[in-house]
Design an enzyme around this catalytic site. Structure first.
Site, mmCIF file in Angstrom:
data_model
loop_
_atom_site.group_PDB
_atom_site.id
_atom_site.type_symbol
_atom_site.label_atom_id
_atom_site.label_comp_id
_atom_site.label_asym_id
_atom_site.label_seq_id
_atom_site.Cartn_x
_atom_site.Cartn_y
_atom_site.Cartn_z
ATOM 1 C CD GLU A 127 -3.377 4.413 10.770
ATOM 2 O OE1 GLU A 127 -2.369 4.495 11.490
ATOM 3 O OE2 GLU A 127 -3.328 4.399 9.522
ATOM 4 C CG ASP A 170 -0.311 -0.208 2.526
ATOM 5 O OD1 ASP A 170 -0.064 0.797 3.227
ATOM 6 O OD2 ASP A 170 -0.048 -1.365 2.889
#
Length: 406
Positions: free
Chosen positions: A128, A39
């Site tokens: 997050e 990613d």
């Protein structure tokens, strides 16, 4: 006889001393085979995706966006090159929402950003930025984002999370969506999450892949990451008519109004006005503030979360994320910049130029510099530089310190 008894007891002690090792369990993949993936975002700079594909990578997740107005500077280029290289593609969005309404706004921004592009993998929620949110708030915000993404796109979603938050923060309806878990330095993800299997496992954030000059996240994926109905999403307009929602915040020891403003991606002025504060510098623990949260809060005020690893230093982390020690110390209320510990969560500034596609400028403080002189040189103001660089005392800057310049 006594020796025999002692020998048996010693064997039992040794058995139980190793017993936890035998009891360590792992969350399994949803299926086999496993597909190699990475990613990426602008942090990986210029990528040669042909070399990436030749190295055996099959899937690439590309960061498209962050917050409610920021498009990754490398998004278009990464998508174009990865497509040309024949890689299977997924997109992820970094969520910074502090309310359900803001989560829905960011979800629409995400889908509007990726529309018109072919992709093969589930749309990923990267949530997050959880500091000081309750578990109830985390799950309500996360669920609102995922549901809006699926509703607007007609495509399925996946939850990206580190193993700790997968077990201790996310729960309930959010866990009905597949998990892409991040856990490093283990042979398989630990069985501490509220999911029974994973469809993605990010097993390293320091990988080395041909065609990429910087460290990169490495992943394994299962068939569960793929969409049944791949192809582009169309006819999703940008979010409009942003609203303002409110949350109550109880001041903690050590808080400043500046820190609270950055926590909720708002401004000191907005909080002071909402709560009729005559002196924003005078707040006390236990005080309750009403925090205004606009859906379209600029991404300039957002940050990501970094988990300190063994051997890390604040200098190395600042260098990795193109920021300064002073910024990290101020943003995370660090008392001793030489004392950080593995597992500690640090907030890292993501960007400072809201809505632009240009990389931020950096200036290294030289002997004789003042913040006023730097502001004049770059046609900005002292207050702007102080805000962007989290400087609590604009009259004090260090030689060698790196400052972000608008």
């Amino acid at each position: 006889m006594l020796k025999k008894i002692l020998s048996i007891l010693l064997s039992i002690v040794l058995l139980f001393s190793f017993f936890p090792a035998f009891m360590v369990s792992a969350i399994p993949p949803s299926s086999h085979p496993l597909y190699r993936g990475i990613d990426v975002s602008f942090y990986q700079e210029d990528i040669d995706f042909e070399q990436v594909a030749d190295s055996g990578i099959q899937i690439v997740y590309i960061r498209s966006s962050l917050g409610g107005d920021y498009i990754d500077p490398k998004f278009e280029e990464n998508y174009r090159k990865a497509s040309a290289a024949g890689l299977s593609i997924g997109f992820y969005h970094y969520v910074t929402a502090r309310s359900i309404s803001q989560a829905q706004y960011q979800a629409q921004f995400f889908i509007n950003t990726i529309q018109g592009k072919d992709f093969d993998c589930r749309l990923a929620m990267d949530f997050e930025d959880l500091q000081y949110l309750t578990d109830t708030e985390i799950n309500a915000i996360g669920l609102a984002f995922i549901q809006t993404v699926e509703q607007l796109s007609g495509r399925k979603a996946v939850v990206y999370s580190d193993s700790y938050n997968a077990g201790y923060s996310f729960s309930g309806a959010v866990t009905n969506y597949p998990l892409w878990v991040a856990e490093y330095g283990v042979s398989s993800p630990s069985d501490t999450s509220n999911w029974s299997f994973w469809v993605g496992w990010q097993y390293s954030d320091t990988g080395s892949i041909p065609g990429i000059s910087t460290p990169v996240d490495l992943d394994y994926f299962t068939d569960g990451i793929f969409l049944n109905n791949s192809g582009p999403v169309t006819n999703v307009p940008p979010p409009q008519n942003p609203s303002t929602s409110y949350v109550d915040y109880e001041v903690r020891p050590g808080d400043t109004l500046w820190n609270i403003a950055h926590l909720y991606h708002t401004s000191i002025t907005a909080i002071a006005n909402e709560n009729a504060l005559s002196d924003p510098n005078l707040i006390y623990p236990g005080q309750i503030f009403r925090i205004p949260i606009r859906d379209d809060t600029p991404a300039a005020q957002t940050y990501l979360t970094y988990t300190v690893k063994p051997g890390d230093t604040l200098w190395a982390i600042a260098n990795q994320y193109h920021t300064s020690i002073a910024v990290l110390v101020s943003l995370n209320q660090i008392q001793n910049e030489s004392l950080i510990y593995p597992g500690q969560k640090l907030n890292i500034p993501c960007k400072t130029n809201s809505g632009t596609q240009n990389p931020i400028q950096w200036y290294t403080v030289k002997p004789g510099d003042t913040l006023w002189a730097i502001a004049v040189r770059f046609h900005t103001t002292v207050s702007t530089l102080a805000s962007m660089n989290y400087l609590s005392n604009p009259g004090f800057i260090l030689i060698g310190e790196r400052l972000q310049i608008p």
